[in-house]
Design a protein around this motif. Structure first.
Motif, PDB file in Angstrom:
ATOM      1  N   THR A  15      88.950  46.659-111.527  1.00 16.32           N
ATOM      2  CA  THR A  15      89.108  46.015-110.091  1.00 16.32           C
ATOM      3  C   THR A  15      89.108  44.619-110.523  1.00 16.32           C
ATOM      4  N   SER A  16      89.513  44.317-111.619  1.00 22.51           N
ATOM      5  CA  SER A  16      89.623  42.750-112.175  1.00 22.51           C
ATOM      6  C   SER A  16      90.649  41.961-111.334  1.00 22.51           C
ATOM      7  N   GLU A  17      92.096  42.689-111.100  1.00 16.51           N
ATOM      8  CA  GLU A  17      92.984  42.056-110.342  1.00 16.51           C
ATOM      9  C   GLU A  17      92.578  41.757-109.184  1.00 16.51           C
ATOM     10  N   LEU A  18      92.211  42.670-108.296  1.00 17.81           N
ATOM     11  CA  LEU A  18      91.433  42.418-106.963  1.00 17.81           C
ATOM     12  C   LEU A  18      90.181  41.448-106.780  1.00 17.81           C
ATOM     13  N   LYS A  19      89.362  41.489-107.760  1.00 24.90           N
ATOM     14  CA  LYS A  19      88.498  40.452-107.693  1.00 24.90           C
ATOM     15  C   LYS A  19      88.932  38.998-107.806  1.00 24.90           C
TER      16      LYS A  19
ATOM     17  N   LEU B 146      85.769  56.149-107.102  1.00 26.87           N
ATOM     18  CA  LEU B 146      86.708  55.973-106.042  1.00 26.87           C
ATOM     19  C   LEU B 146      86.243  55.070-105.059  1.00 26.87           C
ATOM     20  N   VAL B 147      84.895  55.329-104.574  1.00 26.29           N
ATOM     21  CA  VAL B 147      84.381  54.509-103.879  1.00 26.29           C
ATOM     22  C   VAL B 147      84.365  53.067-104.141  1.00 26.29           C
ATOM     23  N   ALA B 148      84.169  52.860-105.479  1.00 33.83           N
ATOM     24  CA  ALA B 148      83.884  51.501-105.970  1.00 33.83           C
ATOM     25  C   ALA B 148      85.285  50.661-105.920  1.00 33.83           C
ATOM     26  N   PHE B 149      86.234  51.467-106.015  1.00 42.18           N
ATOM     27  CA  PHE B 149      87.954  51.011-106.430  1.00 42.18           C
ATOM     28  C   PHE B 149      88.240  50.635-104.954  1.00 42.18           C
ATOM     29  N   ALA B 150      88.207  51.607-104.141  1.00 39.09           N
ATOM     30  CA  ALA B 150      88.524  51.318-102.715  1.00 39.09           C
ATOM     31  C   ALA B 150      87.857  50.450-102.079  1.00 39.09           C
TER      32      ALA B 150
END
Lengths: 123, 731
Positions: free
Chosen positions: B114-118, B61-65
């Motif tokens: 997180t690919s899309e965010l990155k 959760l931390v990683a994604f947030a």
């Protein structure tokens, strides 16, 4: 020792309260900077130290610290910033506003209490 | 409960709220709002989730947030445009964040994607624009002048408190003294630091000898108590031989740039690693001769590092409307609701007593009683208002459903909502989530046509699903409408016959066919089944809101679309009902279910056979059901029945499943508001009873659910199967 802890997250407020009260530290809570000022004005006796988050609605941590430091009667209260942020420019701003120290979340309860003891000289 | 468990529960509760804030903010941005408050609120929501998650070590959760926060920071700092494609990614990230929260709460693992965010972050345009509208640039400001490094960072993994500092036992050298020169700068005291406390903290490390240097002291008249004038020289004789300079520095960590600090080992030959420490010292400790200039230069640096930033957020720059609200535990509100319920009951008991006491109609007591009645009612309304909640959060949740369903079906659909401010009871809001989800999925999956078909029929390629809420009288109507093909009635009917839900020769009108959708076991699953048709049909909608005293109406028009309206009571605590008696039982029938009442003696009743009778309601015959038979209780004696026959009445009640039928009762006693008392879990569920209440005379009465009676007697099947009852003897 009495501490005022300000954070817009209920979770963090609860955690801080839990960590501090377990060590016998009275803990007062506020939800944002504005609320913090109001609680601070209301408290009697005043807290020995203040913990504040940075990123908050209404009045953020920096604004809160500035407001507190504007008031002569609060000048000597140590204010520790408790935040997930660790960027240097933010720390400098906090320092310029009059913060006493900076602790990064997630916090280790022992360290938080240790920091409070150092800055207040109270056990 | 374990305190940490309680805090954890709070965290997930808070997450739900934050996710709502997040979604609302993103949608506002999508709708064209561009104010910084909204962007800040969105950022803060993700930030808070990250903060709390970190505290519970929820790494995924931390990683994604964290990635999400990065991307939002780009939005906040205008490195990313607030355009549709960026917001689409953000909205999907919001959905995923919600999934991560759920996974964390329920303890299963969901690999964060997180690919899309990155990818989004990698498209950020570096900007040098002054961040006038931004609250906190977190990246290094390119325009900031270089300044001397100041070690403000507290190393996360280093021990903060000297008292808990770890010592390496391997080095058991003789303790050597340390010389510490500590010279407070003017701001030290004003920042809450107190030299005495620092010395006490030093004392933990060993024996100290503190010498104050008072050479800078001015005349008493010129002294400002807030400005430190003393310098200090401390000799520390450590308890442990391997005390490092860092450990000493740690004591001063909060004062480090508010003082000139010089730490030297008294025995240079055995000093700790020299080069590194020297750089540190050199950076921080100015040449002795420049003492007076240094404070200024350090302070200037820190100010010049962020002047525009400081101006960017004057302390009260966000005077956004602060809603004066308090958070109250729901159980307290429920208690209040219950108490007011008791008050209503006891007030109506009093009224009953007074009415039988033979008082003069114009007596003062009756007037006062009227006042009390009015006050009680007002109070009841006010208490109910506390539980009322706008449907906004519910509607917001639906945007995700639309998004996901549209994506899965490859259709392009927009959700238009209105009436979000309409308020209904909190419990109702919660119970509506599932049915609405289902209706919306169905609308998109089955109702809305493929783009090519829409094109052929001249419809806009962008389909619209409308979600509206409005209050009418004492009910709230929630409507889902789409601009799709409408219900394919021949297909629905064929399928219902195929499934044995409807007789082969049944003749059903349009509305009846439409309502087949709600029959259990009906599902036109030959399209994308993972969405709307996952083994359950729209009957779920009925089921989940059945005991909410709702009515559901479907209106469909070929090629124009379909509208499903759910009409709900404003509150679940009070009900307008008719108190009726059958045999020696008194029950309450919800007024909302009653379409008409007739005196039995003047009603037109036809007997089909010994046990079946039909009554004429306008131009249609409907089945007559004895209340006692419908609810399954026996009348005590025939004589009782005979006596009561003169008052007996027919209540024409309607239910979505059972159509309309007539309930025959021995007598109608009163029409009044009753306080709904939920039946305890320990009572078995009886379909024809929805709850109970306490009548004015203190007697307990059951509240009847007409739909339950219909299904108990199989009226619903008879009607939908198209047997005699379905289209009874016309005229």
């Amino acid at each position: 020792m009495k501490v005022l802890a300000i954070d817009d997250s209920r979770t963090i407020r609860d955690m801080v309260r839990f960590a501090l009260e377990r060590e016998g530290i009275d803990t007062e809570l506020a939800e944002d900077g504005q609320d913090g000022i109001e609680v601070l004005d209301r408290l009697d006796p005043k807290p020995d130290a203040i913990l504040t988050d940075v990123n908050m609605p209404r009045l953020d941590g920096f604004g809160f610290i500035e407001k507190v430091r504007e008031r002569a009667e609060y000048a000597g209260i140590p204010i520790l910033v408790l935040t997930t942020e660790s960027a240097r420019d933010l720390k400098l701003r906090a320092r310029a506003a009059g913060a006493t120290g900076w602790i990064v979340k997630p916090f280790d309860p022992a360290r938080l209490v240790g920091a409070l003891r150092t800055v207040t000289g109270l056990s | 409960m374990d305190p940490m468990e309680a805090i954890r529960a709070t965290f997930f509760e808070e997450c739900t709220e934050l996710l709502e804030t997040l979604e609302a903010g993103l949608l506002a941005l999508q709708a064209g709002t561009h104010d910084t408050d909204t962007v800040d609120a969105v950022f803060r929501a993700v930030h808070s989730i990250k903060g709390g998650a970190g505290a519970f070590d929820l790494t995924d959760l931390v990683a994604f947030a964290h990635e999400f926060e990065n991307a939002l920071d780009g939005l906040r700092n205008k490195r990313l445009p607030t355009d549709a494609s960026v917001l689409a990614v953000m909205l999907r990230a919001g959905d995923q964040l919600g999934d991560q929260v759920t996974a964390a709460r329920d303890g299963y693992k969901l690999a964060p994607d997180t690919s899309e965010l990155k990818k989004l972050v990698s498209t950020e345009t570096p900007t040098h624009a002054a961040p006038e509208s931004l609250s906190q640039p977190t990246s290094a400001d390119a325009t900031a002048p270089e300044f001397t490094p100041i070690t403000l960072d507290i190393e996360l993994d280093s021990d903060f408190s000297p008292a808990v500092g770890t010592r390496r036992d391997s080095e058991k050298k003789n303790p050597k003294d340390w010389l510490i020169n500590f010279e407070p700068l003017p701001d030290l005291l004003a920042s809450g630091n107190e030299p005495l406390y620092l010395f006490r903290a030093l004392e933990v490390l060993g024996q100290i000898n503190v010498e104050a240097i008072d050479s800078d002291l001015d005349l008493l008249d010129n002294l400002d108590v807030a400005i430190p004038r003393l310098r200090w020289k401390i000799v520390l004789n450590p308890t442990a031989g391997d005390l490092t300079e860092t450990e000493i520095e740690n004591v001063f960590e909060f004062a480090v740039d508010l003082c000139v600090l010089k730490i030297d080992s008294a025995q240079p030959e055995s000093a700790p690693p020299k080069s590194k420490n020297d750089t540190h010292s050199a950076n921080r400790v100015p040449p002795p001769k420049c003492d007076t200039e240094i404070p200024g230069s350090i302070i200037d640096d820190s100010i010049s590092a962020s002047p525009e930033v400081v101006q960017a957020i004057p302390p009260n720059s966000t005077p956004s409307a602060v809603s004066a609200s308090i958070r109250v535990d729901l159980s307290r509100v429920d208690r209040l609701v219950n108490l007011v319920g008791e008050l209503v009951i006891s007030q109506s008991m009093l009224a009953q007593e007074v009415s039988t006491a033979g008082l003069n109609k114009h007596s003062e007591a009756l007037t006062r009683l009227d006042d009390l009645q009015q006050l009680t009612r007002d109070m009841q309304d006010s208490v109910m208002a506390i539980r009322a909640q706008p449907v906004r959060s519910l509607f917001q949740r639906m945007t995700r459903i639309v998004r996901e369903t549209a994506q899965a079906t490859g259709k392009s659909v927009q959700l238009v909502t209105s009436g979000e401010e309409t308020e209904i009871d909190k419990t109702v809001v919660e119970r509506l989530a599932d049915p609405l989800t289902h209706i919306i999925r169905n609308a998109i999956d089955h109702g809305i046509e493929e783009a090519t078909i829409r094109d052929q029929t001249g419809k806009s390629p962008l389909a619209t699903v409308r979600l509206t809420a409005r209050q009418s009288a004492d009910r709230v109507v929630i409507e889902v409408s789409d601009d799709g093909r409408g219900i394919d009635r021949p297909r629905v009917l064929a399928r219902a016959i195929e499934r044995g839900l409807v007789a082969n020769d049944a003749v059903l009108n349009d509305s009846e066919i439409d309502h087949i959708l709600f029959l259990p076991g009906f599902s036109t699953t030959n399209s994308i089944s993972k969405l709307s048709g996952r083994g359950v049909g729209m009957d779920v909608v009925q089921k989940s809101i059945r005991d909410l005293n709702v009515t559901v109406v479907i209106a469909s028009e070929q090629n124009k679309g379909c509208t499903i309206s759910i009409s709900l009571p404003l509150t679940l605590a009070i009900l307008d009902g008719m108190v009726v008696r059958d045999g020696n039982q008194r029950v309450v029938i919800p007024l909302s279910a009653i379409v008409e009442t007739q005196i039995e003696a003047s009603a037109r009743i036809e007997a089909l056979d010994k046990n079946r009778r039909l009554a004429l309601l306008h131009d249609q015959f409907v089945p007559v059901v004895d209340l006692s038979e419908g609810m399954g209780f026996c009348k005590t004696s025939e004589t009782e029945r005979a006596i009561s026959e003169q008052d007996s009445a027919l209540l024409f009640v309607t239910s979505d499943e059972g159509g309309t039928f007539a309930l025959r009762v021995d007598a109608i006693e009163a029409q009044r508001q009753v306080v709904i008392k939920g039946l305890d879990e320990s009572f078995g569920r009886v379909p024809c009873v929805s709850a109970a209440t306490i009548l004015g005379n203190g007697q307990v009465a059951l509240i009847v659910n007409p739909a339950g009676i219909a299904s108990r007697l199989g009226l619903d099947r008879q009607i939908t199967l198209g047997t005699k009852f379905e289209k009874p003897l016309n005229g």
